[in-house]
Design a protein around this motif. Structure first.
Motif, short mmCIF file in Angstrom:
data_model
loop_
_atom_site.label_atom_id
_atom_site.label_comp_id
_atom_site.label_asym_id
_atom_site.label_seq_id
_atom_site.Cartn_x
_atom_site.Cartn_y
_atom_site.Cartn_z
N UNK A 233 0.83 -1.20 0.00
CA UNK A 233 0.00 0.00 0.00
C UNK A 233 0.87 1.25 0.00
N UNK A 234 1.89 1.26 0.84
CA UNK A 234 2.78 2.42 0.88
C UNK A 234 3.55 2.55 -0.43
N UNK A 235 3.92 1.42 -1.04
CA UNK A 235 4.65 1.47 -2.31
C UNK A 235 3.84 2.09 -3.43
N UNK A 236 2.51 1.90 -3.41
CA UNK A 236 1.69 2.52 -4.46
C UNK A 236 1.70 4.04 -4.37
N UNK A 237 1.98 4.56 -3.19
CA UNK A 237 2.06 6.02 -3.04
C UNK A 237 3.28 6.59 -3.75
N UNK A 238 4.27 5.78 -4.01
CA UNK A 238 5.49 6.25 -4.66
C UNK A 238 5.41 6.22 -6.18
N UNK A 239 4.34 5.68 -6.73
CA UNK A 239 4.19 5.63 -8.18
C UNK A 239 3.62 6.96 -8.66
N UNK A 240 4.29 7.65 -9.58
CA UNK A 240 3.76 8.92 -10.07
C UNK A 240 2.40 8.75 -10.73
N UNK A 241 1.47 9.66 -10.51
CA UNK A 241 0.14 9.53 -11.14
C UNK A 241 0.19 9.50 -12.66
N UNK A 242 1.21 10.14 -13.25
CA UNK A 242 1.29 10.17 -14.71
C UNK A 242 1.48 8.78 -15.32
#
Length: 305
Positions: free
Chosen positions: A140-149
């Motif tokens: 879950x925390x790792x998905x926060x590091x993926x840029x929205x673009x």
């Protein structure tokens, strides 16, 4: 030999202890009272307030002028005579009435769903013991590091496959959950919700959903209010994804509608500023109405925690 004991009068004032305990107690009582800010603190607050208000103030000034006056040096620092005319034109040209309704629906549904699901997931990660809990939280925390673009292309392919382009569900569906919301609620519930309360509810025969409804939600109410406000503002100001899947003539959100203002060889800066000013006013209204309750909820949760 007879020893005579002399009692002090009833109205005699006892001498203060020599070790200074009473004096320290008086100081502690005064320290626990209300603190008053000095002139330096007020001066700093006034400066920060003026700096924070100036962008909105300048937007209103620019909306009341024309391009020629805005290009002059020095720029204008007071209102012109065209503010209300520009606001009316921006409201009509950008179809802001429908855009406000669409954005309110999108932001409201997304905020409520994020708060509800994030509170349940945060409770699970904070208080329940199950296999793989740490690994799932890291994901879950790792998905926060993926840029929205990077998420735009697969999301657009999915929306096009479902034939949802230029429809509000194309904007609502990707924003129904939030990794930040799950992490935020988990961190809050770790401290604000004692394990003893959950165990007492279990002893009384409460099911998991009853524990969530009658124990978790009341304890997490301050954090839920803050998260709901943050998600509402984020969804209201979201531009990239709505701009890709919605059109100004179809079902625009506020940001998509304002992006269509001032098009042409020479963009009308005053008209663009008028649209930006109109799109900001609902958020200011929300903060003016619910800001005190949200701050009070934060302080209440801090004291209980």
């Amino acid at each position: 030999m007879t020893t005579t004991i002399t009692k002090p009068p009833a109205d005699a004032t006892p001498e203060p202890p020599k070790n200074g305990r009473r004096k320290r107690g008086l100081k502690a009582g005064r320290a626990g009272g209300q603190h008053h800010a000095g002139p330096i603190a007020y001066a700093i607050l006034i400066v920060f307030t003026l700096v924070s208000i100036f962008p909105l103030f300048w937007t209103a000034i620019a909306a009341s002028r024309d391009n020629a006056r805005l290009a002059e040096t020095p720029p204008p620092f007071w209102f012109g005579a065209n503010l209300f005319d520009k606001l009316e034109v921006a409201w009509t040209d950008a179809n802001l009435g429908e855009a406000f309704l669409n954005t309110t629906i999108v932001a409201g549904v997304s905020s409520l769903t994020i708060v509800f699901l994030s509170t349940i997931a945060g409770f699970a990660f904070a208080k329940l013991r199950f296999r793989g809990r740490g690994a799932l939280m890291l994901i879950v925390i790792g998905t926060m590091m993926v840029p929205p673009q990077l998420q735009v292309i697969p999301l657009y392919m999915m929306v096009a496959e479902l034939d949802w382009t230029d429809q509000l569900q194309a904007v609502i569906l990707p924003s129904l959950v939030s990794a930040f919301g799950v992490f935020f609620m988990r961190q809050y519930l770790i401290q604000a919700l004692p394990d003893e309360i959950i165990e007492a509810a279990r002893v009384d025969g409460a099911s998991s959903w009853r524990v969530i409804w009658h124990v978790v939600f009341p304890a997490a109410r301050p954090a839920m209010a803050v998260l709901g406000m943050l998600m509402f503002v984020q969804t209201w100001n979201d531009f990239l994804w709505p701009f890709l899947v919605l059109t100004q003539l179809g079902n625009p959100t506020v940001q998509v509608a304002v992006a269509g203002l001032g098009r042409g060889y020479t963009p009308d800066q005053a008209l663009i500023m008028a649209g930006a000013l109109l799109s900001t006013l609902p958020l200011l209204l929300v903060f003016a109405i619910f800001g005190k309750q949200i701050v009070g909820g934060i302080m209440q949760g801090a004291v209980k925690g």
